[in-house]
Design a protein around this motif. Structure first.
Motif, short mmCIF file in Angstrom:
data_model
loop_
_atom_site.label_atom_id
_atom_site.label_comp_id
_atom_site.label_asym_id
_atom_site.label_seq_id
_atom_site.Cartn_x
_atom_site.Cartn_y
_atom_site.Cartn_z
N SER A 78 1.45 9.78 -15.75
CA SER A 78 2.19 10.54 -16.79
C SER A 78 1.63 11.81 -17.23
CB SER A 78 1.99 9.59 -18.31
OG SER A 78 0.87 9.26 -18.63
N SER A 79 0.49 12.18 -17.07
CA SER A 79 0.26 13.54 -17.13
C SER A 79 0.37 14.43 -15.84
CB SER A 79 -1.40 13.70 -17.54
OG SER A 79 -2.25 13.33 -16.29
N THR A 80 0.78 14.08 -14.59
CA THR A 80 0.96 14.74 -13.62
C THR A 80 2.52 15.08 -13.42
OG1 THR A 80 -0.97 13.55 -12.49
CG2 THR A 80 0.45 15.12 -10.87
N ARG A 81 2.81 16.35 -13.29
CA ARG A 81 4.20 16.60 -13.18
C ARG A 81 4.74 17.04 -11.78
NH1 ARG A 81 5.71 16.18 -18.49
NH2 ARG A 81 7.83 17.07 -18.23
N SER A 133 7.43 13.72 -15.02
CA SER A 133 6.22 13.19 -14.73
C SER A 133 6.11 12.10 -13.72
CB SER A 133 5.77 12.55 -16.09
OG SER A 133 6.46 11.44 -16.16
N LEU A 134 5.27 11.78 -13.16
CA LEU A 134 5.15 11.03 -11.91
C LEU A 134 5.75 9.56 -12.52
CD1 LEU A 134 1.91 11.85 -9.93
CD2 LEU A 134 4.19 12.69 -9.73
N LEU A 135 5.32 9.12 -13.73
CA LEU A 135 5.54 7.74 -14.20
C LEU A 135 7.28 7.66 -14.14
CD1 LEU A 135 3.84 5.58 -15.40
CD2 LEU A 135 4.64 6.46 -17.67
N ASP A 136 7.82 8.97 -14.76
CA ASP A 136 9.29 8.83 -14.87
C ASP A 136 10.02 8.71 -13.23
OD1 ASP A 136 9.36 8.90 -17.53
OD2 ASP A 136 9.63 11.00 -17.94
N LEU A 156 3.84 8.61 -4.16
CA LEU A 156 3.44 9.68 -5.16
C LEU A 156 2.12 9.78 -5.19
CD1 LEU A 156 5.73 8.45 -8.17
CD2 LEU A 156 5.86 10.41 -6.60
N ILE A 157 1.13 8.81 -5.00
CA ILE A 157 -0.38 8.80 -4.58
C ILE A 157 -0.39 9.79 -3.65
CG2 ILE A 157 -2.52 7.63 -4.24
CD1 ILE A 157 -1.53 5.39 -5.80
N GLY A 158 0.01 9.57 -2.48
CA GLY A 158 -0.25 10.19 -1.29
C GLY A 158 -0.18 11.90 -1.65
N GLU A 159 0.90 12.12 -2.26
CA GLU A 159 1.41 13.56 -2.23
C GLU A 159 0.62 14.31 -3.48
OE1 GLU A 159 5.42 13.84 -2.88
OE2 GLU A 159 6.11 13.40 -0.71
N ALA A 160 0.52 13.63 -4.76
CA ALA A 160 -0.04 14.38 -5.98
C ALA A 160 -1.00 13.84 -6.56
CB ALA A 160 1.46 14.24 -6.75
N LEU A 161 -1.61 12.66 -6.06
CA LEU A 161 -2.98 12.29 -6.85
C LEU A 161 -4.26 12.21 -5.97
CD1 LEU A 161 -1.30 9.34 -9.15
CD2 LEU A 161 -1.96 11.58 -9.79
N SER A 203 -6.06 5.20 -3.95
CA SER A 203 -5.60 4.39 -3.07
C SER A 203 -6.72 3.29 -2.55
CB SER A 203 -5.08 5.08 -2.04
OG SER A 203 -6.00 5.96 -1.44
N HIS A 204 -7.75 3.62 -2.96
CA HIS A 204 -8.78 2.59 -2.27
C HIS A 204 -9.33 1.41 -3.53
CE1 HIS A 204 -9.63 5.39 0.78
NE2 HIS A 204 -10.02 6.54 -0.16
N VAL A 205 -8.13 0.62 -3.50
CA VAL A 205 -8.31 -0.47 -4.54
C VAL A 205 -7.43 -1.47 -3.74
CG1 VAL A 205 -8.58 0.77 -6.58
CG2 VAL A 205 -6.33 0.02 -5.98
N PRO A 206 -7.56 -2.79 -4.19
CA PRO A 206 -6.79 -3.99 -3.51
C PRO A 206 -5.44 -3.55 -3.58
CG PRO A 206 -8.39 -4.89 -4.87
CD PRO A 206 -8.54 -3.24 -5.09
N PRO A 207 -4.56 -3.99 -2.68
CA PRO A 207 -3.08 -3.21 -2.66
C PRO A 207 -2.47 -4.08 -3.86
CG PRO A 207 -3.82 -4.15 -0.40
CD PRO A 207 -5.04 -4.21 -1.25
N SER A 208 -2.81 -5.27 -4.10
CA SER A 208 -1.99 -5.83 -5.22
C SER A 208 -2.23 -5.38 -6.46
CB SER A 208 -2.55 -7.41 -5.53
OG SER A 208 -3.83 -7.36 -6.06
N TRP A 209 -3.31 -4.43 -6.73
CA TRP A 209 -3.65 -3.80 -8.10
C TRP A 209 -2.46 -2.83 -8.05
CZ3 TRP A 209 -9.14 -2.69 -9.28
CH2 TRP A 209 -9.91 -3.91 -9.22
N LEU A 210 -2.10 -1.90 -7.11
CA LEU A 210 -1.19 -1.07 -6.81
C LEU A 210 0.24 -1.63 -7.09
CD1 LEU A 210 -2.60 1.36 -3.86
CD2 LEU A 210 -2.59 1.86 -6.46
#
Lengths: 444, 613
Positions: free
Chosen positions: B487-490, B495-498, B510-515, B520-527
């Motif tokens: 929500s803080s990254t635009r 915002s990315l959230l929107d 979005l993670i690949g481009e802007a975060l 991304s290093h967490v269990p895929p189910s979390w994402l």
């Protein structure tokens, strides 16, 4: 519920006058008026009894008794057949009032029947339509709806809708079935089915809208400036045709309504007291009201007079309904240009009235023969609203389906299900599951 | 007989099926001294029908059980030989996992899990009687005469109550193929416990010898890669045997199958009137399918492996109670099974169940204050439905035994709640199976957010061991950090959230481009669970608002004394008797229609309005 009474017959001199009563423990209630009645009344029996007031007999009556819940209202119901002198009937009403039985409000018997689940809301509306039907053909349509709910257009739509829901349920809950029966169960098929349903809903809505006022019949509006003689023309036409001026107020507070009953159907005459011009012609509000009235009628008679010989600009040829320019009070003055006017009449001397009435009744006859009421039109505005809301949720569902979000599409449809719950009656989940398992051979 | 510690427990669980396992495991996790009594210790966790766990609706239940720290998800993961995510193209709310399991491995894992619980004990024996003192169960009596005392009792007897097995016109007493039934307990429940009982039936297909099947004539059905495991907490990295997933095989019935069945209908216990119990419509026998859908040319059959160590297959789709010689003809009429050898004949089983509207929302009987029922005894079908009830009953048996207030799952936030509410409110007229269509709040109660919905409650109840609690809180704080970052990254003025709310964007993109990369290093189910949470947020809000608007009205007690227009005498009478305090409570009463709830709502609003002015 508290006991109520209403005269079933009109208060005019006639051999028999009928009062109908409904409420809890009616036999106890009316016992003081009819002391000769046995202490318990039997269902569907006729009793002969004398009404007694302070020890003296006032009338000999027949009483029909229906025991709760086997009556129209679901409560105890009594019909009193008395001698039909209006003074006698009024006196009996007063005596019943003294026993705590109040006069029913309009429609209250049907309301109780609905509240006690004797009839559904749809049935109550069909009944209302039956009673007010402006023609026999209309009456038959309403009766067709009333006798069997399957005949009602809303039920057909509800049925298609439930089958659609069943398809969604199947598609989501039985993915193995999709592989097997690709031809008759896929998002594509759902898309087609939704569109078909949407179309048939729109058709019913349009058909009903076309019939405009489904049970008010062929309607003629008498309009014109004050003192042009509208009301006298209105009264004269009704009186000459021996019509009963409807005791009910018109569709708006500004209109007086009268009915002429012809064999082919009713001609409803409206006297618009509401078109009031102000100093500078007709004010905005007046125009708005006039336009609204005009959009709801089937024919307009505009009364011109020497002070206002021409109709206002906004009037002519509204939506192509017949519009007649009348010159009234022709017994006093004649117009300078008689050919401008369709009819020259005098409400006082009746001059020109027979030919006007002849013309109106021909128009009414054409109206009833050409717009035969389809059995697929709805009974009430409420039903139209229900269908509009249903169509809205179906459209939302379709757009979700187009983007492949079937779960959201189903949720939108389920909103439609709630609309039908409210408008037609609750749909139990088991109803939909029955359809699911009758349509498909599911499960391993 | 003296009362020793060996015969006194906090919670007694009768039955070692999927309901019994969850009930005992839950009670033990909550620190209660728990005893599980079953007729055969080696058969704890038996999959008596097909060797599969999950599916639509059912998979949702397994996920919820897992989020509550329960057994079924883990057991399926540790014994699974094929996993699949279903409905992947129909929206996240209706996706669910189904697993094929190794039947014997599942039993082994179930036993291992129960044995690992320090306060849980097992006992082999048939329960024949219940000792009732002061309206409560004081003890159970085993066939050998032993009496065992418990503060609360959970009965999970499955299909064993007065079980009767049918093969052709022969019927024998039995609870499952090769196992004996419980005969005395039904009359104890009806006569001593005052419960009313009904009768149901279900069935199984014959089991086939693998080396006699021509697999090349059938269509293989592989599992998904990567493997979609059930477990939310530390799922395994590989299948238990380390090898690749096993396929199922698809084939179908033929005209010949139809002829065989039609010729022999008079020898079917179903169609000759010998079976009276009500069967599930969604698990019909092959004879039912042929009779009820004559227009359908073929019916599909999924041939499922029973495990990796046995050469036995389960032909899912030809459940039958026809005599063995007819079963042989049916099997040989099916492509790929022409030469197949039957290892065990199919059979139908009829059994007693208790109408579940005699239970409250904690699955406790209304007649005896410490007796809980769970599983098929309540008229349900399926391992997952049984396990879910076992969990609810086990939790409440433990709460009761320790003097704590009860807990009921909420219909708006779980399939567990939907199931329990359906059962105790509407009872059943056929075996109850979970469907996603039963859940009004389907868009919120999804497969991906089971932990968010239920783990906080499990923590409060003490159902999560420290390691799972720890993992849940790590997942939760990761979600919060990621949400804050989104929500803080635009990007492009939004915002990315929107952006993520729109169907055009994925979280991975979005993670690949802007975060930062660490997200991304967490269990895929979390994402994926956060992604769906964001995407469904708006729709869930709409549906929640509607519920709140509709439901959250208190019912002034005075109003029940007034005339309520439109509400029938029966409904009014019931409302007066039960005196619900809120509309939602009124809604859950038996016999109260949605229409009367609407009328009641109108009356309340009018009443409030009148009192205000």
């Amino acid at each position: 519920m508290e006991p109520i009474v209403a005269p079933v017959t009109v208060l005019v001199s006639q051999p028999v006058g009928i009062l109908r009563l409904s409420g809890d423990n009616l036999s106890d209630r009316i016992k003081p008026l009819f002391p000769s009645l046995p202490s318990t009344l039997e269902h569907r029996r006729i009793y002969r009894a004398t009404a007694i007031e302070r020890g003296s007999p006032v009338d000999d009556c027949l009483l029909l008794f229906f025991k709760a819940p086997q009556s129209f209202t679901g409560e105890d119901l009594v019909e009193i057949q008395a001698h039909g002198n209006p003074h006698n009937i009024r006196h009996l009403l007063a005596l019943l009032h003294g026993l705590g039985i109040r006069l029913a409000r309009p429609g209250e018997f049907s309301l109780r029947a609905y509240q006690n689940r004797k009839i559904s809301l749809l049935k109550a509306e069909s009944l209302h339509r039956m009673i007010l039907a402006p023609s026999y053909a209309e009456f038959q349509v309403a009766h067709h709806h009333y006798t069997s709910s399957e005949n009602h257009p809303l039920y057909g739509i509800r049925d298609d809708f439930l089958n659609l829901l069943a398809l969604f349920f199947t598609l989501l809950d039985h993915p193995e079935e999709e592989e097997e029966a690709l031809s008759n169960l896929s998002p594509h098929v759902l898309q087609d089915r939704i569109q078909t349903l949407e179309r048939s809903i729109s058709e019913v809505i349009n058909r009903t809208a076309k019939a405009k006022k489904p049970f008010n019949g062929f309607t003629v509006l008498i309009a014109g400036h004050p003192n042009s003689g509208k009301s006298s023309l209105f009264n004269r036409i009704l009186k000459d045709n021996r019509a009963i001026v409807s005791p009910l107020p018109g569709t708006t507070r500004d209109l007086l309504e009268g009915r002429l009953s012809f064999p082919f159907g009713d001609l409803v005459l409206l006297d618009s007291a509401g078109l009031r011009p102000s100093e500078d012609g007709i004010e905005q509000e007046g125009i708005r009201r006039a336009r609204r009235s005009l959009s709801r009628v089937d024919c307009v008679l505009w009364i011109a007079c020497p002070d206002f010989p021409a109709p206002p600009d906004f009037l002519p040829s509204q939506k192509g309904i017949p519009f007649f320019l009348l010159w009234n009070k022709v017994d006093l003055t004649t117009p300078s240009d008689p050919s401008r006017y369709d009819h020259l009449v005098s409400a006082r001397t009746r001059r020109g009235l027979p030919s006007l009435c002849e013309r109106l009744s021909r128009l009414a006859e054409t109206y009833y023969s050409s717009s035969l009421p389809g059995s697929s039109s709805l009974d009430s505005d409420r039903q139209i609203k229900t269908l509009r809301r249903l169509r809205l949720s179906i459209r939302r569902s379709r757009s979700f389906l187009e983007s492949g979000r079937i779960d959201l599409a189903l949720s939108a449809l389920e909103e439609g299900r709630r609309v039908l719950d409210d408008g037609v009656g609750a749909i139990p989940a088991s109803d939909i599951y029955d359809r699911v398992f009758n349509l498909f051979c599911l499960g391993k | 007989m003296g009362q020793t510690t060996a015969t006194i427990f906090d919670v007694l669980v009768v039955g070692g099926g999927h309901a019994g396992i969850e009930a005992a495991y839950a009670a033990a996790r909550m620190g209660q001294r728990t005893l599980l009594v079953t007729m055969h210790l080696d058969l704890i966790g038996q999959m008596s029908c097909n060797p599969s766990v999950g599916g639509i609706g059912k998979g949702h239940l397994v996920r919820e059980i897992d989020a509550m720290g329960g057994a079924m998800g883990e057991l399926a993961d540790r014994s699974g030989i094929q996993f699949k995510m279903l409905n992947t193209r129909k929206g996240a709310a209706v996706q669910a996992i189904r697993a094929q399991c190794d039947r014997s491995r599942y039993r082994v894992e179930a036993r291992k899990l129960l044995d690992s619980q320090p306060s849980l004990f097992l006992r082999q024996g048939e329960t024949v009687d219940l000792g009732i003192v002061n309206g409560q169960i004081d003890h159970i009596v085993l066939q050998d005469g032993s009496r065992i005392h418990g503060r609360s009792i959970v009965l999970t007897t499955g299909t064993f109550l007065n079980g009767r097995l049918h093969v052709g016109l022969d019927a024998t007493s039995g609870g499952r193929g090769g196992e004996r039934a419980t005969t005395g307990l039904s009359s104890v429940l009806s006569d001593k416990c005052g419960l009313s009982l009904g009768r149901m039936k279900t069935g199984t297909p014959p089991r086939l010898l693998g080396r006699s099947i021509a697999f090349e004539r059938m269509v293989p059905q592989p599992g998904d890669n990567p493997v979609p495991f059930f477990s939310l907490f530390s799922p395994p990295n590989t299948l238990f045997y380390g090898g690749p997933q096993k396929p199922c095989f698809l084939t179908s019935t033929t005209d010949r199958t139809r002829e065989v069945i039609e010729e022999n209908l008079d020898r079917s216990p179903l169609y000759s009137g010998k079976i009276h119990g009500i069967g599930p419509r969604y698990c019909p026998s092959i004879e039912d399918k042929i009779v009820k859908f004559p227009q359908r040319a073929t019916h599909h059959i999924f041939v499922e492996p029973e495990g990796i160590d046995v050469d036995e297959y389960y032909p899912n789709g030809i459940s039958t109670s026809l005599p063995l010689d007819v079963q042989e003809k049916i099997v040989s009429s099916i492509p790929g099974l022409e030469q197949a050898v039957i290892l065990r004949p199919g059979y139908a089983v009829e059994y007693d169940f208790v109408f579940p509207d005699q239970l409250d929302h904690t699955l406790r009987t209304k007649t005896l204050s410490n007796l809980f029922l769970a599983g098929q005894i309540n008229g349900t079908t399926g391992y997952e439905e049984a396990a879910g009830q076992g969990l609810v009953a086990g939790i409440n048996a433990a709460l009761l035994a320790s003097g704590r207030p009860s807990w009921a799952p909420d219909r708006q936030s779980s399939y567990l709640g939907v199931m329990v509410d359906d059962l105790v409110t509407h009872s059943v007229d056929e075996p109850y199976r979970m469907f996603t269509s039963r859940a009004e709040n389907r868009l919120y109660i999804r497969n991906d957010n089971a932990a968010d919905r239920l783990s906080p409650q499990a923590l409060l109840l003490g159902l999560l061991p420290p390691q799972k609690a720890e993992e849940y809180s790590r997942r939760d704080s990761f979600h919060r950090q990621l949400r804050a970052a989104l929500s803080s990254t635009r990007k492009e003025g939004k915002s990315l959230l929107d952006l993520l709310r729109s169907p055009d964007y994925s979280l991975a993109l979005l993670i690949g481009e802007a975060l930062p990369d660490h997200f991304s290093h967490v269990p895929p189910s979390w994402l994926s669970s956060l992604e769906q949470e964001v995407k469904y947020d708006g729709y869930v809000k709409i549906s929640n608002d509607r519920w709140n608007r509709m439901d959250d009205l208190p019912i002034p007690p005075e109003i029940l004394e007034l005339q309520l227009p439109g509400i029938s005498r029966e409904v009014h009478h019931r409302l007066k008797k039960e005196r619900p305090s809120r509309l939602s409570e009124a809604q859950s009463l038996r016999g109260i229609t949605p229409g009367s709830i609407d009328l009641l709502r109108i009356s309340i609003l009018k009443f409030q309005h009148k009192n205000r002015s």
